[in-house]
Design a protein around this motif. Structure first.
Motif, PDB file in Angstrom:
ATOM      1  N   ALA A   1      -7.648  -0.707  -2.688  1.00 31.88           N
ATOM      2  CA  ALA A   1      -6.852  -1.709  -1.975  1.00 31.88           C
ATOM      3  C   ALA A   1      -7.163  -3.111  -2.484  1.00 31.88           C
ATOM      4  O   ALA A   1      -6.256  -3.950  -2.639  1.00 31.88           O
ATOM      5  CB  ALA A   1      -7.117  -1.617  -0.474  1.00 31.88           C
TER       6      ALA A   1
ATOM      7  N   THR B   1     -11.373   9.241  -3.783  1.00 34.10           N
ATOM      8  CA  THR B   1     -10.776   7.923  -3.998  1.00 34.10           C
ATOM      9  C   THR B   1     -11.468   6.869  -3.138  1.00 34.10           C
ATOM     10  O   THR B   1     -11.643   7.061  -1.934  1.00 34.10           O
ATOM     11  CB  THR B   1      -9.274   7.939  -3.655  1.00 34.10           C
ATOM     12  N   GLU B   2     -11.884   5.791  -3.756  1.00 34.61           N
ATOM     13  CA  GLU B   2     -12.488   4.668  -3.022  1.00 34.61           C
ATOM     14  C   GLU B   2     -11.356   3.797  -2.464  1.00 34.61           C
ATOM     15  O   GLU B   2     -10.853   2.897  -3.137  1.00 34.61           O
ATOM     16  CB  GLU B   2     -13.392   3.855  -3.945  1.00 34.61           C
ATOM     17  N   ALA B   3     -10.975   4.078  -1.236  1.00 34.16           N
ATOM     18  CA  ALA B   3      -9.800   3.412  -0.663  1.00 34.16           C
ATOM     19  C   ALA B   3      -9.972   1.895  -0.603  1.00 34.16           C
ATOM     20  O   ALA B   3      -9.035   1.140  -0.918  1.00 34.16           O
ATOM     21  CB  ALA B   3      -9.516   3.965   0.726  1.00 34.16           C
TER      22      ALA B   3
ATOM     23  N   VAL C   1      -5.117   9.893   1.018  1.00 33.50           N
ATOM     24  CA  VAL C   1      -6.275  10.739   0.696  1.00 33.50           C
ATOM     25  C   VAL C   1      -6.336  11.911   1.671  1.00 33.50           C
ATOM     26  O   VAL C   1      -6.513  13.072   1.269  1.00 33.50           O
ATOM     27  CB  VAL C   1      -7.581   9.911   0.755  1.00 33.50           C
TER      28      VAL C   1
ATOM     29  N   GLU D   1      -5.172  -0.529   2.315  1.00 31.58           N
ATOM     30  CA  GLU D   1      -6.291   0.409   2.449  1.00 31.58           C
ATOM     31  C   GLU D   1      -5.962   1.505   3.461  1.00 31.58           C
ATOM     32  O   GLU D   1      -6.258   2.690   3.232  1.00 31.58           O
ATOM     33  CB  GLU D   1      -7.553  -0.329   2.881  1.00 31.58           C
TER      34      GLU D   1
ATOM     35  N   ILE E   1      -3.666   3.965   1.828  1.00 30.71           N
ATOM     36  CA  ILE E   1      -4.380   4.757   0.817  1.00 30.71           C
ATOM     37  C   ILE E   1      -5.223   5.829   1.493  1.00 30.71           C
ATOM     38  O   ILE E   1      -5.246   6.992   1.050  1.00 30.71           O
ATOM     39  CB  ILE E   1      -5.239   3.830  -0.069  1.00 30.71           C
ATOM     40  N   ARG E   2      -5.912   5.467   2.575  1.00 35.24           N
ATOM     41  CA  ARG E   2      -6.719   6.453   3.301  1.00 35.24           C
ATOM     42  C   ARG E   2      -5.843   7.586   3.850  1.00 35.24           C
ATOM     43  O   ARG E   2      -6.235   8.760   3.832  1.00 35.24           O
ATOM     44  CB  ARG E   2      -7.487   5.780   4.440  1.00 35.24           C
TER      45      ARG E   2
END
Length: 216
Positions: free
Chosen positions: A179, A173-175, A164, A157, A160-161
């Protein structure tokens, strides 16, 4: 993270020292690293709850007093096994996150390496941290394994953040959800490997999974 190769440690097995020990002769020693590896494989194959102390002493080739002296109780031994597993067998996800330039590349590499690691004929299939929790009724062990799994998801996560923020992924995007999707894939691949899925089948699953990965 690459595991360091620690020097092999010889541990006395049996005897408490003193005159009694001299009468029985020099205590037999065993290789602690080898014994730990045998315990690791036993827990990996059968899980925490189903692996008894008698099972451990049999596969490790030592008596219960030597096990307790060298490793502590079963729970302490298992905690050391989990650390050893993470360094020797389970570090491919950490390496991918550290070495790949994007979350997408790190996840793709992780899934492909999981397909290889989880089906390796040289050791039990699947992931110890996932499988050892099956039917576990010891709260401390459940918590240890849960924290390990959640830490892996949190690491994805975080990456991913970061992507973004860097524009590598869409701003909406919904991190957290993405994840957890990765975590579900890894856990599912572990169980499917236990159920007999081949490396090629898991690699095909990884390819499908990456086909729906969001793009910036």
């Amino acid at each position: 993270m690459v595991a360091k190769q620690e020097p092999k440690e010889q541990v006395a097995a049996g005897g408490t020292g003193g005159a009694g020990a001299r009468r029985r002769g020099r205590p037999r020693s065993f290789d602690r690293a080898t014994a730990l590896e045998k315990a690791l494989l036993a827990f990996w194959e059968h899980g925490y709850e189903a692996t008894s102390v008698s099972d451990l002493t049999r596969v490790m080739g030592i008596g219960a007093p030597s096990l307790y002296a060298a490793f502590g109780d079963k729970q302490a031994l298992f905690a050391e096994v989990v650390r050893e597993y993470g360094e020797r067998y389970g570090a491919f996800g950490d390496r991918a996150l550290a070495e790949e330039p994007t979350a997408r590349a790190a996840v793709e590499r992780t899934l492909r390496e999981a397909a290889v690691e989880y089906t390796d004929p040289g050791h039990p299939h699947g992931c110890l941290v996932i499988h050892a929790a099956t039917n576990c009724t010891t709260p401390e062990v459940e918590q240890l394994l849960r924290e390990r799994r959640n830490a892996n998801i949190a690491a994805f996560e975080s990456r991913i953040r970061a992507d973004v923020a860097a524009g590598e992924l869409p701003p909406d995007t919904e991190a957290g959800a993405l994840a957890r999707y990765v975590g579900a894939l890894i856990q599912g691949m572990s169980q499917q490997a236990r159920d007999g899925a081949s490396r090629e089948e898991l690699e095909a699953l990884a390819e499908i999974a990456m086909a729906i990965w969001p793009r910036g």
